[in-house]
Design an enzyme around this catalytic site. Structure first.
Site, PDB file in Angstrom:
ATOM      1  N   CYS A  69      79.815  52.315  25.903  1.00 43.99           N
ATOM      2  CA  CYS A  69      80.329  51.100  25.269  1.00 43.99           C
ATOM      3  C   CYS A  69      81.575  50.585  26.002  1.00 43.99           C
ATOM      4  O   CYS A  69      82.338  51.365  26.573  1.00 43.99           O
ATOM      5  CB  CYS A  69      80.673  51.377  23.809  1.00 43.99           C
ATOM      6  SG  CYS A  69      79.248  51.257  22.703  1.00 43.99           S
TER       7      CYS A  69
ATOM      8  N   HIS B  23      52.116  47.221  47.599  1.00 45.13           N
ATOM      9  CA  HIS B  23      52.520  46.026  46.839  1.00 45.13           C
ATOM     10  C   HIS B  23      53.384  46.517  45.680  1.00 45.13           C
ATOM     11  O   HIS B  23      52.900  47.257  44.824  1.00 45.13           O
ATOM     12  CB  HIS B  23      51.217  45.386  46.340  1.00 45.13           C
ATOM     13  CG  HIS B  23      51.309  43.989  45.807  1.00 45.13           C
ATOM     14  ND1 HIS B  23      50.528  42.959  46.285  1.00 45.13           N
ATOM     15  CD2 HIS B  23      52.031  43.466  44.798  1.00 45.13           C
ATOM     16  CE1 HIS B  23      50.768  41.852  45.593  1.00 45.13           C
ATOM     17  NE2 HIS B  23      51.688  42.137  44.689  1.00 45.13           N
TER      18      HIS B  23
ATOM     19  N   GLY C 190      62.541  60.370  26.320  1.00 45.36           N
ATOM     20  CA  GLY C 190      63.411  61.177  27.164  1.00 45.36           C
ATOM     21  C   GLY C 190      64.841  60.701  27.263  1.00 45.36           C
ATOM     22  O   GLY C 190      65.624  61.227  28.058  1.00 45.36           O
TER      23      GLY C 190
ATOM     24  N   GLU D  61      44.631  67.280  29.714  1.00 50.54           N
ATOM     25  CA  GLU D  61      45.285  66.491  30.763  1.00 50.54           C
ATOM     26  C   GLU D  61      45.972  67.398  31.792  1.00 50.54           C
ATOM     27  O   GLU D  61      45.809  67.214  32.998  1.00 50.54           O
ATOM     28  CB  GLU D  61      46.325  65.528  30.159  1.00 50.54           C
ATOM     29  CG  GLU D  61      45.736  64.275  29.524  1.00 50.54           C
ATOM     30  CD  GLU D  61      45.322  64.469  28.075  1.00 50.54           C
ATOM     31  OE1 GLU D  61      45.349  65.616  27.573  1.00 50.54           O
ATOM     32  OE2 GLU D  61      44.961  63.461  27.429  1.00 50.54           O
TER      33      GLU D  61
ATOM     34  N   HIS E 213      70.324  51.629  29.018  1.00 47.00           N
ATOM     35  CA  HIS E 213      70.646  51.954  30.408  1.00 47.00           C
ATOM     36  C   HIS E 213      69.369  52.304  31.167  1.00 47.00           C
ATOM     37  O   HIS E 213      68.367  52.657  30.564  1.00 47.00           O
ATOM     38  CB  HIS E 213      71.611  53.148  30.470  1.00 47.00           C
ATOM     39  CG  HIS E 213      71.010  54.440  29.999  1.00 47.00           C
ATOM     40  ND1 HIS E 213      70.826  54.730  28.670  1.00 47.00           N
ATOM     41  CD2 HIS E 213      70.530  55.510  30.686  1.00 47.00           C
ATOM     42  CE1 HIS E 213      70.278  55.933  28.539  1.00 47.00           C
ATOM     43  NE2 HIS E 213      70.082  56.425  29.761  1.00 47.00           N
TER      44      HIS E 213
ATOM     45  N   HIS F 256      72.515  53.792  23.980  1.00 46.67           N
ATOM     46  CA  HIS F 256      73.014  52.579  24.636  1.00 46.67           C
ATOM     47  C   HIS F 256      72.124  52.233  25.845  1.00 46.67           C
ATOM     48  O   HIS F 256      71.885  53.074  26.704  1.00 46.67           O
ATOM     49  CB  HIS F 256      74.462  52.829  25.069  1.00 46.67           C
ATOM     50  CG  HIS F 256      75.198  51.606  25.454  1.00 46.67           C
ATOM     51  ND1 HIS F 256      76.372  51.228  24.846  1.00 46.67           N
ATOM     52  CD2 HIS F 256      74.946  50.670  26.393  1.00 46.67           C
ATOM     53  CE1 HIS F 256      76.811  50.109  25.405  1.00 46.67           C
ATOM     54  NE2 HIS F 256      75.954  49.756  26.345  1.00 46.67           N
TER      55      HIS F 256
ATOM     56  N   CYS G 281      46.544  43.223  45.667  1.00 44.88           N
ATOM     57  CA  CYS G 281      46.187  41.798  45.719  1.00 44.88           C
ATOM     58  C   CYS G 281      44.753  41.605  45.213  1.00 44.88           C
ATOM     59  O   CYS G 281      44.462  40.635  44.511  1.00 44.88           O
ATOM     60  CB  CYS G 281      46.313  41.255  47.144  1.00 44.88           C
ATOM     61  SG  CYS G 281      48.011  40.979  47.684  1.00 44.88           S
TER      62      CYS G 281
END
Ligand SMILES: [Zn+2]
Ligand SMILES: [Zn+2]
Ligand SMILES: [Zn+2]
Length: 333
Positions: free
Chosen positions: A43, A293, A159, A309, A166, A164, A199
């Site tokens: 802050c 890209h 995480g 997974e 950032h 604040h 693209c």
């Protein structure tokens, strides 16, 4: 029926599990709530408790590390890698290692505790993206670095340890594997077709329209064909360009508008979800100008990565991207 889909860039397969199809309201959502914190180090007025600023935007002047700033960049107090020292590559037989050289910076995006990228003005979001670009341009002069990743964790579930608003920037002496996968996939596509795969994705999805979320003159937001996560969103510049840090002001302004728009759509549809945001750009010292890209990925944190997974690298996604795109497309403020 579930569907297996292959990402055209990395070749990664995902399972779009329509059996477990989920609507936005079916997720047990963990909404991000920013709570007041009188001892918040980010802050305005608390500059003395942070490391010295590296960069700041002070439209009305003022000294470094004093109030009056619009945005500050500081070294991370608990860096994962450190700037000091020379890069020392060594190994133990089969095993490679090097010392922990790098840079780890924090971009404090606003002096106000309760603001987020979704509630800030477009001009303030542009300032954040422009500061990231400036920091990348500065750090890339250091020849020890091969890659600089800009990312953001929004909400504790994504995480973040400080409420604040950032984002962070980490310069690495190696190219990370996720980026390597994209670069190699894009290189292969270019060798076969002499075109940039990103693209090609832009062209096909613009014509098709089912996965489009929103667009501006310079940028496009879409749900990728084979997303790992529900509501995963990519934002790409229409103009082919390998490096984020080479984007002109107009594209950064356009990105700011579209990113803020996408985040507001997610907030309305998914009730202020935690999310991760990252900027993928070409590696620093490799020729990738023709086929890579740069782009932004926004991944709301709605599901958990589980055993299947981890075991296979297959992601199971319960929301088809066509549905996610439609829901976000139709969400208007
Ligand atoms: Zn704060
Ligand atoms: Zn391209
Ligand atoms: Zn990417």
């Amino acid at each position: 029926m579930s569907e297996l889909r292959k990402d055209p860039i990395t070749g990664r397969w995902v399972i779009i599990s329509t059996e477990r199809r989920k609507r936005p309201n079916d997720f047990r959502l963990e909404s991000v709530e920013i709570t007041p914190d009188p001892s918040c180090p980010f802050c305005e007025g608390h500059e003395s408790v942070t490391p010295h600023e590296i960069f700041a935007v002070r439209r009305h002047g003022g000294h470094a590390d004093s109030p009056g700033w619009d945005l500050r960049v500081i070294p991370n107090q608990f860096p994962v890698l450190r700037v000091e020292g020379t890069l020392d590559r060594q190994g133990e037989g089969l095993f490679d290692k090097m010392n922990g050289i790098g840079a780890h910076e924090v971009i404090i995006e606003t002096p106000r505790h309760e603001e987020t990228l979704a509630t800030m003005s477009d001009a303030a979001v542009e300032q954040v993206l422009w500061a990231s670009r400036e920091r990348v341009r500065d750090l890339k002069q250091d020849r020890r670095f091969r890659y600089i990743i800009v990312f953001k964790n929004h909400g504790a579930a994504a995480g973040s340890s400080v409420d604040h608003s950032h984002s962070q920037l980490i310069a690495l002496p190696i190219v990370p594997r996720e980026v390597r996968d994209e670069v190699e996939g894009a290189r292969l596509h270019y060798q076969q077709k002499e075109r940039c795969v990103f693209c090609d994705v832009l062209r096909q999805d613009s014509t098709d329209g089912r996965r489009l979320i929103a667009e501006t003159a310079d940028m496009i937001a879409l749900a990728p064909y084979a997303p790992r996560f529900p509501f995963e969103t990519w934002i790409l510049p229409r103009r082919h360009q390998a490096h984020f840090e080479d984007a002109p002001r107009q594209e950064i302004a356009s990105l700011a508008r579209l990113l803020a728009d996408v985040l507001r759509r997610m907030n309305r549809t998914l009730r202020n979800p935690p999310y991760n945001l990252l900027i993928h750009s070409a590696p620093l010292a490799e020729p990738a100008a023709d086929f890579y890209h740069w782009h932004v990925e926004v991944i709301p944190k709605l599901t958990k990565v589980a055993g299947f997974e981890w075991a296979t690298g297959f992601y199971v996604n319960p929301v088809p991207p066509e549905e996610a795109a439609q829901v976000l497309r139709e969400s208007r403020g």
